[in-house]
Motif scaffolding. Sequence first.
Motif, short mmCIF file in Angstrom:
data_model
loop_
_atom_site.label_atom_id
_atom_site.label_comp_id
_atom_site.label_asym_id
_atom_site.label_seq_id
_atom_site.Cartn_x
_atom_site.Cartn_y
_atom_site.Cartn_z
N PRO A 127 13.81 10.39 15.44
CA PRO A 127 12.42 10.37 14.96
C PRO A 127 12.00 8.99 14.47
O PRO A 127 10.85 8.59 14.66
N ILE A 132 8.68 7.65 16.27
CA ILE A 132 7.50 7.44 15.42
C ILE A 132 7.27 5.94 15.22
O ILE A 132 6.13 5.48 15.23
N ALA A 191 15.37 19.23 7.69
CA ALA A 191 14.06 18.59 7.85
C ALA A 191 13.59 17.88 6.59
O ALA A 191 13.17 16.72 6.64
N VAL A 227 12.81 13.46 6.13
CA VAL A 227 11.44 12.93 6.04
C VAL A 227 11.45 11.53 5.42
O VAL A 227 10.91 10.57 6.00
N VAL A 249 13.19 8.74 7.42
CA VAL A 249 12.41 8.40 8.61
C VAL A 249 11.20 7.56 8.22
O VAL A 249 10.90 6.53 8.84
N ILE A 250 10.48 7.99 7.16
CA ILE A 250 9.31 7.23 6.71
C ILE A 250 9.72 5.79 6.38
O ILE A 250 9.09 4.82 6.77
#
Lengths: 325, 717
Positions: free
Chosen positions: A119, A123, A189, A193, A196-197
Amino acid sequence: MIAYIVRRAAYAIPILIGINILTFVLFFVVNSPDDMARMHLGVKRVTPEAIEKWKHERGYDRPLLWNLEASGVERLTDTMFFRKSVRLFVFDFGRSDSGRDIGYDISQRMWPSLAIAIPSLLIGLLVNITFALLIAFFRGTYIDVGGVVLAVILMSISGLFYIIGGQFLVGKFLHLVPISGYDTGLNAAKFIVLPVIIGVIGGIGAGTRWYRTVFLEEIGKDYIRTARAKGLSERSILYKHVLRNGLIPILTGVVAILPLLFMGSLIVESFFAVPGLGSYTIDAINSQDFAIVRAMVFLGSVLYIIGLLLTDISYTVVDPRVRLG
Amino acid sequence: MLFVLGAQIVVPACTEVPWNNPYPATDAEQNILYDSFSERPNHLDPVRAYSANEYVFIAQIYEPPLQYHFLKRPYQLVPLTATTMPRPVYLDGAGRQWPDSALPEDIAYTVYRITLQPGIEYQPHPAFAKSGDGKFVYHDLTESDLRGVHTLADFKHTGTRELVAEDYVYQIKRLAHPELHSPIAGLMGKYIEGLTQLSETLREAYNKLTNGADRDVYLDLSEYSLEGAQAIDRYTYEVTIKGKYPQFMYWLAMPFFAPMPWEADKFYTQPGMVERNITLDWYPVGTGPYMLEENNPNRRMVLARNPNFRGEPYPTEGEAGDESQGLLADAGKPMPFIDRAVYSLEKETIPYWNKFLQGYYDASGISSDNFDQAIQFSTQGEAQLTDAMKEKGIQLQTAVTTSSFYMGFNMGDDVVGGRSERARKLRQAISMVVDYEEFISIFRNGRGIAAQGPIPPGIFGYRQNEAGINPYVYDWVDGKPRRKPIEAARKLLAEAGYPGGRDEKTGKSLILYFDTLDRGPDTKAQINWLRKQFSKLSIQLVIRATDYNRFQQKMRDGTEQIFQWGWNADYPDPENFLFLLYGPNAKVGKGGENAANYENSEFDRLFVQVKDMDSGPERQAVIDEMVEIVRRDAPWLWGFHPVGFSLYQSWYSNAKPNLMANNLLKYKRVDPTLRAKLREAWNTPVIWPPVLLIIVLVVSVIPAIITFRRREKAAAL
């Protein structure tokens, strides 16, 4: 194409042998087998006999690269290097110095690494390309200047700052996601988050600047001027021509790093307590577990070679003019 | 990602669980204790494990015959699985019994007879599973049986059986197993009758079984007898040690002497098990209050209540003050109180500390980075919680640890070592000027007490107040120790042949070398401080920083000059500290724990005497004599004994520091309802900043869109 792949695979063998020799030499310059034994047996009440036993059982009592006491081919084969390297070439990683099956551990720990890396990559690509296109569109304006300055600022900030700052802001003050940890399945999940951010934000600076350069180069080419002269809309020029042609170097760059996504991130996994391959490697270095270190270096090298091969292949896919001979 | 973020917002909102809760929502009000670990355990086999990060798990699972009383101080051994405390029986060489007052040199053997409580059962485990015809289900596994098996949980059937004396004997034999490398095999070989010989026998037998191949095989230890460990009947066994070794009782409270059922050994050593990482070193099997439900040291370790546990009662007695602190509120109630304990991997202190403050860990230590946030000192110098901690209801517990961190002189060194008057005065002078009170204040936030000798508080032999000060470094002034003035140190230095820090023969400055680990910039301030201490005597201190391996090598070779070292007690007996200065334990050449390579024949003679003595006035007198010798010789700057600070959440009870016992989980209690309520109150999500950020982003993009559209519509020229 097949002949090219076979040839590249053949080239990889001496490279991997060289890497293995380097790993051996570097590791044993810093750590002696006695040090490794002490690290594994503990610091209290360790007897010299226990150290000798530990070394003997794991084959660390043999010469490193050349056995002067042996004769014939055994001079080469009855060494630590040979005995521990040969099986790597069939991807048999063997057991760690603490007795664990390395292959099984890798198969378990690659998933958390991938859960964050994939991801972050996708992203990150989307965000970086969008920003770069926006800046390229407004080239020469205050948006371009502001965007580049912002990108340089983002590039100048340490990755560690993003991690600690992100945990502090998102996890501690806003209470939006757990500060650290990991879970399996869908429960993972909420833990991915924040990494990944942070991974995406941390990569915006460098990514945007690079892609901006690529897009500006394309925009300055004759075929774009021709397209504009034909009366194509700016949107069509950007999406159908600039983006499509600009993606060639971007995609080939991305393909090169795809295999390395397995290897995980050393710092991110450590700070977020993610049980991936990055923290696996760091733990092995800290605990002087040579079996894991050499396995991970070997795997990393193989993946890197595969990445470079895929890059070459992807060139032929995205640019029909390229032929692999 | 948007889906994940959306789910992150919607799912917890429905369940009223804080969004940042790292645990499953269903566990919110469960009777679970949450803790962390920073270093993965290397071994969970009780014959191999020997470090705190391993004991935190296995001490809850394995039960040696004895344990430390949870509340009483000084530390006191009490029975765990034994019915009563074993009384040592002293024998001469012919097997005749001596009275308890016999002289240690007359005693040839000491016998400990231990009787177990009947009815103690092992945790459910596949190794005990039997079919209807009484055969073990999983003792004869083939490769096809193991297909699809990856963890212990993949074995469907489990069983149990009663704990018997033979299991303890089996474990003692395992100390001699050639493949297990027990860290105490060498030490116990000196004491347990026949253990060394058994080790050789087992080595031969094992080699015969494996035929030199690199594979694990089951070595049935019940076929080999050990003179020093014999089962007398179903519930009684005897351990025979050579001579007198009173400290052996403490070893009987350590997991090394916990029971091991032969079935487990047989089960785990079957072909194919090691390849699947299913080993005794990974999946313990015990009789304790907990069993290891999940072993994933890369993420978390979970202990769950052992359904077969007998329900040991909580202590009914403690020391003064325990009752008023509520520590006897559970007196007599069956333990354990907690159903599960979840230990999460936290390698970094920042996320760990923040999660504690959010209520996701029930207890925490305090790192230097967080000290000011948690602790403040009153005007009387007393450590207390800050207002922010008090507001959260957090409790503070402090305890002087049974550890010593000291600075040693290599006694084999030409300048600082040796027993000459010159070297002794040099060491004494340095001891006076290295101000450990200042060190504790600056670098440990006051968490420590300056040491006066090798024995820390809480250990027999430690003396308090004026009788306990080191007279070579301190004076007793106004009811407290005061470091001697620097002039006294300078005078000693001059007498040592270095007036003004210069060699009186050569006129050159005295340069000393401090060997240390290179830990990067973090230790720079400490190194500078140390240089400053030596410069009080105009001594130049040169720092020789190396990596861990090189430093260890220097210590083994004796090429260091001055170094820092530490020791954490194995058991609460002065022998465990005095042996650090016993000559035959020197590190150089003997590989012992005497890192300074100190040797004093009188001290060594007294050590041999004191190690076998029972604690009492006579032993105290000998210890005083020994401490006086080493204080005068000053092979160490005695350094400091750390004070441990622990924080506990308001919902956590029965928290009393016990630095000797490791099986503390069974005493703990949490109030999960209060915890869930407070977690919710402390972790209300703050949504407006991300919402505002999105609005700002959208608003800032609008002009770009307008410009884009305007350009699209604009004429080319």
